[in-house]
Design a protein around this motif. Structure first.
Motif, mmCIF file in Angstrom:
data_model
loop_
_atom_site.group_PDB
_atom_site.id
_atom_site.type_symbol
_atom_site.label_atom_id
_atom_site.label_comp_id
_atom_site.label_asym_id
_atom_site.label_seq_id
_atom_site.Cartn_x
_atom_site.Cartn_y
_atom_site.Cartn_z
ATOM 1 N N ILE A 121 6.062 -5.448 -9.031
ATOM 2 C CA ILE A 121 7.154 -4.227 -8.713
ATOM 3 C C ILE A 121 6.809 -3.332 -7.691
ATOM 4 C CG2 ILE A 121 8.590 -2.631 -9.813
ATOM 5 C CD1 ILE A 121 8.441 -4.485 -12.364
ATOM 6 N N PRO A 122 5.579 -2.731 -7.970
ATOM 7 C CA PRO A 122 5.329 -1.421 -6.928
ATOM 8 C C PRO A 122 4.751 -2.016 -5.748
ATOM 9 C CG PRO A 122 3.423 -2.010 -8.752
ATOM 10 C CD PRO A 122 4.623 -2.636 -9.040
ATOM 11 N N ALA A 123 4.198 -3.250 -5.653
ATOM 12 C CA ALA A 123 4.058 -3.789 -4.298
ATOM 13 C C ALA A 123 5.408 -4.154 -3.420
ATOM 14 C CB ALA A 123 3.270 -5.251 -4.423
ATOM 15 N N GLU A 124 6.307 -4.343 -4.060
ATOM 16 C CA GLU A 124 7.773 -4.608 -3.247
ATOM 17 C C GLU A 124 8.113 -3.519 -2.666
ATOM 18 O OE1 GLU A 124 10.089 -7.513 -5.251
ATOM 19 O OE2 GLU A 124 8.771 -9.222 -4.739
ATOM 20 N N THR A 125 8.035 -2.691 -3.762
ATOM 21 C CA THR A 125 8.732 -1.195 -3.465
ATOM 22 C C THR A 125 7.878 -0.851 -2.264
ATOM 23 O OG1 THR A 125 9.240 -1.038 -5.943
ATOM 24 C CG2 THR A 125 9.296 1.090 -4.695
ATOM 25 N N TYR A 126 6.561 -0.687 -2.334
ATOM 26 C CA TYR A 126 5.875 -0.171 -1.363
ATOM 27 C C TYR A 126 5.923 -0.656 0.019
ATOM 28 C CZ TYR A 126 1.583 0.583 1.449
ATOM 29 O OH TYR A 126 0.679 0.770 2.535
ATOM 30 N N VAL A 127 6.163 -2.065 0.088
ATOM 31 C CA VAL A 127 6.639 -2.669 1.234
ATOM 32 C C VAL A 127 7.840 -1.928 1.739
ATOM 33 C CG1 VAL A 127 7.384 -5.076 2.123
ATOM 34 C CG2 VAL A 127 5.192 -4.727 0.967
ATOM 35 N N VAL A 128 8.775 -1.872 0.963
ATOM 36 C CA VAL A 128 10.041 -1.454 1.468
ATOM 37 C C VAL A 128 10.087 -0.165 1.852
ATOM 38 C CG1 VAL A 128 12.519 -0.517 0.624
ATOM 39 C CG2 VAL A 128 11.448 -2.893 0.079
ATOM 40 N N ASP A 129 9.231 0.868 1.225
ATOM 41 C CA ASP A 129 8.997 2.144 1.564
ATOM 42 C C ASP A 129 8.344 2.278 2.932
ATOM 43 O OD1 ASP A 129 10.245 3.463 -0.456
ATOM 44 O OD2 ASP A 129 8.530 4.029 -1.567
ATOM 45 N N THR A 130 7.276 1.262 3.270
ATOM 46 C CA THR A 130 6.574 1.449 4.388
ATOM 47 C C THR A 130 7.295 0.535 5.674
ATOM 48 O OG1 THR A 130 4.614 0.949 2.937
ATOM 49 C CG2 THR A 130 4.415 0.582 5.293
ATOM 50 N N TYR A 131 7.937 -0.426 5.455
ATOM 51 C CA TYR A 131 8.700 -0.820 6.722
ATOM 52 C C TYR A 131 10.144 -0.603 6.731
ATOM 53 C CZ TYR A 131 4.050 -3.347 6.945
ATOM 54 O OH TYR A 131 2.826 -3.787 6.833
ATOM 55 N N GLU A 132 10.730 -0.036 5.889
ATOM 56 C CA GLU A 132 12.006 0.407 5.746
ATOM 57 C C GLU A 132 13.024 -0.701 6.102
ATOM 58 O OE1 GLU A 132 11.599 3.842 8.291
ATOM 59 O OE2 GLU A 132 11.521 5.205 6.368
ATOM 60 N N ILE A 133 13.630 -0.556 7.623
ATOM 61 C CA ILE A 133 14.566 -1.619 7.824
ATOM 62 C C ILE A 133 13.992 -3.152 8.156
ATOM 63 C CG2 ILE A 133 15.880 -0.125 9.115
ATOM 64 C CD1 ILE A 133 14.897 -0.847 11.607
ATOM 65 N N HIS A 134 12.404 -3.172 8.081
ATOM 66 C CA HIS A 134 11.768 -4.297 8.187
ATOM 67 C C HIS A 134 11.313 -4.996 6.652
ATOM 68 C CE1 HIS A 134 12.235 -3.824 12.570
ATOM 69 N NE2 HIS A 134 11.443 -2.873 12.457
ATOM 70 N N GLY A 135 11.777 -4.134 5.730
ATOM 71 C CA GLY A 135 11.211 -4.333 4.396
ATOM 72 C C GLY A 135 11.349 -5.861 4.164
ATOM 73 N N ALA A 136 12.779 -6.188 4.346
ATOM 74 C CA ALA A 136 13.264 -7.443 3.829
ATOM 75 C C ALA A 136 12.378 -8.781 4.347
ATOM 76 C CB ALA A 136 14.765 -7.728 3.953
ATOM 77 N N SER A 137 12.222 -8.607 5.623
ATOM 78 C CA SER A 137 11.323 -9.605 6.251
ATOM 79 C C SER A 137 10.100 -9.612 5.563
ATOM 80 C CB SER A 137 11.233 -9.347 7.621
ATOM 81 O OG SER A 137 12.666 -9.271 8.507
ATOM 82 N N ALA A 138 9.533 -8.351 5.586
ATOM 83 C CA ALA A 138 8.034 -8.124 5.043
ATOM 84 C C ALA A 138 7.996 -8.906 3.426
ATOM 85 C CB ALA A 138 7.726 -6.761 4.941
#
Length: 205
Positions: A121-138
Motif C-alpha cells: 500500500i505505501p509503495a504504490e501511494t509513494y509512486v503516485v505521489d512521486t510521479y503524479e500523472i505518470h503514476g499509473a504507468s509506474a
C-alpha cells in the motif's frame, strides 16, 4: 514490493508440502488448507494497522513540515514491513527445522503476510505521489515486475529446502529480504535528490 511479493509467494507455493512433511499426521488433506489462514491473518492485521496509523502520521507530517513535506514520508510503513519480512522468514524456517509446535512457524508466515500487505500500500501511494500523472504507468511497470518475480522465484523453494534445509534455506531468503533495507533507508533520506535526476520524477519535471 516485488521482492516481498515473490518471497511470500514462495511460502505460499511450498507451505502445504512443508507442513505435511514436517508435521506428518497432524494435518489431513482438508485441514492443511487452514495453514494458509496465517498469511491471511497477517494481511488483515496489516490492513487494520495501516488504516489506523497512516492518515494520522501523514497529517502530523504535513502539519510539522508544511511545504517541506516529501513523498518519502510515506515509506515509514514500508521500512517496518522490510524489517518484519526477514524476521518472519527466520522464525518460520528455524522453528520448522527444530520441529517446534506448528503454530510457531505459522506465526512466522503470518509476519511475512503482514509484511507483504504493509509494503504494497505505501509503495504504490509513494509512486503516485512521486510521479503524479505518470503514476499509473509506474505502478503498471511495478506490477509486471512483481508478477514476473512472483512467478519464477517460488520455483527455487523446494530445491532450496531440500539442499540446505528449512532453517538455512529460509535464512538465505531472510538475507535477500534484508539486503533491501539499506537501499530503502537511502531512498527515504535522499529520495528528492534521486528524483531530480529522473525525467519523470516530481523534482525532475
Amino acid at each position: 514490493m516485488a521482492i516481498t511479493y515473490a518471497l511470500v509467494s514462495l511460502i505460499l507455493a511450498t507451505l502445504t508440502e512443508t507442513m505435511e512433511s514436517t508435521y506428518p499426521g497432524v494435518f489431513s488433506s482438508g485441514s492443511i488448507g487452514l495453514t494458509f489462514l496465517s498469511l491471511a491473518i497477517g494481511n488483515t492485521v496489516a490492513l487494520i494497522f495501516y488504516s489506523l496509523t497512516s492518515d494520522r502520521y501523514m497529517i502530523h507530517q504535513r502539519e510539522t513540515k508544511g511545504d517541506a513535506f516529501k513523498p518519502e514520508s510515506r515509506l515509514v510503513h514500508l521500512l517496518l514491513a522490510a524489517v518484519m519480512l526477514p524476521l518472519g522468514f527466520l522464525i518460520y524456517g528455524w522453528t520448522l527445522q527444530s520441529h517446534v509446535q506448528y503454530i510457531v512457524p505459522l506465526v512466522g508466515a503470518c509476519a511475512a503476510g503482514f509484511s507483504m500487505t504493509l509494503s504494497a500500500i505505501p509503495a504504490e501511494t509513494y509512486v503516485v505521489d512521486t510521479y503524479e500523472i505518470h503514476g499509473a504507468s509506474a505502478i503498471a511497470a511495478g506490477v509486471i515486475f512483481r508478477a514476473i518475480a512472483g512467478a519464477f522465484l517460488p520455483l527455487i523453494g523446494s530445491p532450496l529446502y531440500q539442499s540446505i534445509g528449512q532453517g538455512w534455506g529460509n535464512t538465505v531468503l531472510a538475507f535477500i529480504a534484508a539486503a533491501f533495507i539499506p537501499p530503502l533507508g537511502l531512498l527515504m533520506m535522499y529520495g528528492d535528490w534521486f528524483h531530480s535526476k529522473e525525467q519523470f520524477g516530481k523534482s525532475g519535471r
